[in-house]
Write a protein that holds these residues in place. Structure first.
Motif, short mmCIF file in Angstrom:
data_model
loop_
_atom_site.label_atom_id
_atom_site.label_comp_id
_atom_site.label_asym_id
_atom_site.label_seq_id
_atom_site.Cartn_x
_atom_site.Cartn_y
_atom_site.Cartn_z
N VAL A 1 0.85 -1.25 -0.06
CA VAL A 1 -0.01 0.01 0.05
C VAL A 1 0.75 1.14 0.01
O VAL A 1 1.63 1.51 1.00
N ASP A 2 0.60 2.15 -1.24
CA ASP A 2 1.42 3.35 -1.06
C ASP A 2 0.71 4.54 -1.75
O ASP A 2 1.20 5.60 -2.03
N SER A 3 -0.66 4.26 -1.72
CA SER A 3 -1.71 5.31 -2.00
C SER A 3 -2.95 4.80 -1.68
O SER A 3 -3.09 3.54 -1.18
N TRP A 4 -4.08 5.75 -1.94
CA TRP A 4 -5.27 5.24 -1.51
C TRP A 4 -5.83 4.29 -2.41
O TRP A 4 -6.61 3.46 -2.06
N GLU A 5 -5.37 4.33 -3.72
CA GLU A 5 -5.68 3.22 -4.78
C GLU A 5 -5.23 1.96 -4.29
O GLU A 5 -6.14 0.86 -4.56
N THR A 6 -4.09 1.67 -4.09
CA THR A 6 -3.52 0.40 -3.50
C THR A 6 -4.08 -0.02 -2.22
O THR A 6 -4.47 -1.18 -2.12
N ALA A 7 -4.72 1.19 -1.39
CA ALA A 7 -5.21 0.56 -0.10
C ALA A 7 -6.72 0.24 -0.49
O ALA A 7 -6.97 -0.85 0.02
N LEU A 8 -7.22 0.71 -1.26
CA LEU A 8 -8.55 0.08 -1.67
C LEU A 8 -8.22 -1.30 -2.38
O LEU A 8 -9.38 -2.13 -2.24
N ALA A 9 -7.53 -1.46 -3.19
CA ALA A 9 -7.22 -2.57 -4.02
C ALA A 9 -6.88 -3.94 -3.08
O ALA A 9 -7.32 -5.10 -3.27
N SER A 10 -6.37 -3.66 -1.72
CA SER A 10 -6.14 -4.59 -0.83
C SER A 10 -7.28 -5.07 -0.04
O SER A 10 -7.44 -6.19 0.11
N LEU A 11 -8.46 -4.32 -0.27
CA LEU A 11 -9.57 -4.61 0.24
C LEU A 11 -10.46 -5.58 -0.77
O LEU A 11 -11.30 -6.42 0.13
N TYR A 12 -9.90 -5.88 -1.76
CA TYR A 12 -10.68 -6.68 -2.57
C TYR A 12 -10.31 -8.29 -2.04
O TYR A 12 -10.96 -9.22 -2.38
N ASN A 13 -9.20 -8.17 -1.25
CA ASN A 13 -8.82 -9.66 -0.73
C ASN A 13 -9.66 -10.07 0.27
O ASN A 13 -9.63 -11.37 0.72
N ILE A 14 -10.46 -9.05 1.13
CA ILE A 14 -11.57 -9.53 2.08
C ILE A 14 -12.91 -8.83 1.83
O ILE A 14 -13.55 -8.73 2.83
N ARG A 15 -13.18 -8.83 0.41
CA ARG A 15 -14.34 -7.76 0.32
C ARG A 15 -15.63 -8.49 0.64
O ARG A 15 -16.55 -7.96 1.35
N SER A 16 -15.70 -9.99 0.69
CA SER A 16 -16.71 -10.80 1.05
C SER A 16 -17.09 -10.75 2.65
O SER A 16 -17.91 -10.78 3.33
N LEU A 17 -15.92 -10.78 3.37
CA LEU A 17 -15.81 -10.68 4.74
C LEU A 17 -16.16 -9.35 5.33
O LEU A 17 -16.75 -9.29 6.16
N LEU A 18 -16.20 -8.38 4.50
CA LEU A 18 -16.50 -6.89 4.75
C LEU A 18 -17.94 -6.73 4.41
O LEU A 18 -18.73 -5.67 4.67
N GLY A 19 -18.47 -7.45 3.28
CA GLY A 19 -19.90 -7.32 2.79
C GLY A 19 -19.85 -6.31 1.52
O GLY A 19 -20.77 -5.87 1.41
N ILE A 20 -18.56 -6.03 1.32
CA ILE A 20 -18.50 -4.91 0.15
C ILE A 20 -18.37 -5.68 -1.33
O ILE A 20 -18.03 -6.67 -1.41
N ARG A 21 -19.71 -5.39 -2.19
CA ARG A 21 -19.53 -5.70 -3.44
C ARG A 21 -18.64 -5.20 -4.52
O ARG A 21 -17.97 -5.97 -5.17
N ASP A 22 -18.45 -3.90 -4.67
CA ASP A 22 -17.69 -3.27 -5.42
C ASP A 22 -16.97 -2.14 -4.69
O ASP A 22 -17.34 -1.15 -4.48
N VAL A 23 -15.58 -2.52 -4.30
CA VAL A 23 -14.78 -1.60 -3.38
C VAL A 23 -14.47 -0.11 -4.07
O VAL A 23 -14.70 0.79 -3.52
N PHE A 24 -14.10 -0.13 -5.06
CA PHE A 24 -13.77 1.21 -5.89
C PHE A 24 -15.08 2.13 -6.10
O PHE A 24 -14.93 3.23 -6.24
N GLU A 25 -16.13 1.44 -6.21
CA GLU A 25 -17.57 2.15 -6.51
C GLU A 25 -18.06 2.50 -5.06
O GLU A 25 -18.69 3.55 -5.15
N GLU A 26 -17.93 1.66 -4.07
CA GLU A 26 -18.49 1.95 -2.76
C GLU A 26 -17.82 2.81 -1.93
O GLU A 26 -18.28 3.35 -0.87
#
Length: 373
Positions: A206-231
């Motif tokens: 993680v070196d920017s807000w974009e890569t921080a969001l990208a990392s959440l795709y690895n746990i999107r179902s655990l968080l309940g998020i469907r589309d990280v970059f949209e939501e």
């Protein structure tokens, strides 16, 4: 013949006299020209040898000069700034920047060392790799010249296919943190989604807000998020010598979900990987229509007609225009489109946020305001 001879001699004498005077005048003029030329040459030589008047030296300004309170250099350090888009900072620029001088008496010229990346007007063009650009602010203030420089790193274009990233299960996270059990912890909420993760959950650096969001795709179902970059949209970033945090607000179909957010952070380890996630994400169920059926003004009128709110005697200051805020509100697990209005309570110092259903006009809730973010 004698008369003729005499006239001829007289004419000749006058001619010789005129020639003599002309010759003397020529010699006199030449002498003047010669003196003038000599004087001019001496002036040129003198101007070449005499030192030119020196310009005022440029005073280099550092960020630490802010501490020199009451001085012009502190004023320049404090009032010459670069503003970033939310989620950006000097080490991770992804969008256009704004060059700002907060004092109109300061005449400032902004210059970029590489206009193909950041123009002199602050427009950013990202490249295939990170680029560091020096932005220089040349300031004229109180008869002196100052220079303040900023080093900005424009992040590379994100070319990652985030949808192809593996969506880890809780069992996989447990396995990833098998050697980190002293610090590893996961907390779940009543809906069965993750509230907090302390430990490793992604290999993305993680070196920017974009890569921080990208990392959440690895746990999107655990968080309940469907589309990280949209939501999720960046709201800010903090950093010190041992930690950093990227803050994100939740949105649904472009409308902010009131009071819901996700924080991606990292501490202790400096390899760039995130080490914790805190979430207040609200999985909006169903298909909520985000088109209001009543206007903000009509919502304000509904407040005056509602017995519950009227008894609380709210008064709005008409001298200040009220900001129109539309939210998705978690109404006991149901996503509801609401207008948010701030009202003062009579004979009290408290303020309240009144939430009015943007489709029916019903007052949904009245919450005492807390202005601490």
């Amino acid at each position: 013949m004698k008369i003729s001879s005499y006239r001829g001699k007289r004419k000749t004498a006058w001619l010789l006299l005129v020639l003599a005077l002309a010759s003397q005048l020529a010699v006199s003029c030449s002498a003047k020209d010669s003196d003038s030329m000599t004087q001019t040459m001496e002036q040129v030589k003198a101007s070449e040898t005499e030192p030119l008047a020196e310009e005022s030296p440029v005073i280099e300004v550092k960020e630490s000069d802010r501490e020199k309170e009451g001085t012009d250099v502190a004023h320049v350090a404090e009032y010459t700034e670069i503003e970033f888009a939310r989620g950006d900072q000097d080490k991770s620029v992804t969008r256009d920047v704004c060059f700002v001088t907060y004092n109109y008496e300061m005449d400032t010229v902004w210059t970029s060392s590489d206009e193909s990346v950041i123009t002199n007007e602050g427009k950013v063009t990202r490249q295939k790799e990170d680029k560091t650009v020096t932005i220089t602010a040349d300031v004229s203030y109180n008869g002196k010249k100052y220079r303040k420089s900023f080093a900005l790193t424009v992040k590379r274009i994100l070319d990652m296919d985030v949808n192809s990233l593996e969506d880890y299960s809780l069992e996989q996270l447990d396995e990833m943190n098998r050697g980190n059990k002293e610090r590893y912890k996961v907390e779940m909420n009543d809906s069965g989604y993750v509230d907090d993760i302390t430990g490793f959950y992604s290999d993305i650096k993680v070196d920017s807000w974009e890569t921080a969001l990208a990392s959440l795709y690895n746990i999107r179902s655990l968080l309940g998020i469907r589309d990280v970059f949209e939501e999720l949209q960046p709201d800010g970033v903090t950093e010190d010598s041992s930690s950093w945090d990227y803050f994100f607000r939740q949105y649904y179909k472009g409308v902010e979900v009131r009071g819901c957010w996700v924080v991606v952070g990292h501490f202790t380890n400096r390899d760039g990987s995130a080490s914790f996630v805190t979430s207040n994400y609200f999985p909006v169920s169903g298909d909520v229509d985000v088109r209001p059926q009543i206007t903000f003004g009509e919502a304000s009128e509904k407040i005056e007609q509602d017995g519950y709110v009227r008894d609380m005697t709210y008064v709005h200051d008409e001298d200040e225009p009220e900001e129109e805020k539309l939210y998705i509100y978690d109404d006991h697990g149901t996503g509801r489109l609401v207008w948010s209005l701030i009202r003062d309570k009579k004979n009290d110092t408290e303020q309240y946020e009144v939430l009015v259903d943007a489709r029916t006009g019903r007052v949904v809730d009245a919450v005492q305001c807390s202005f601490t973010n």
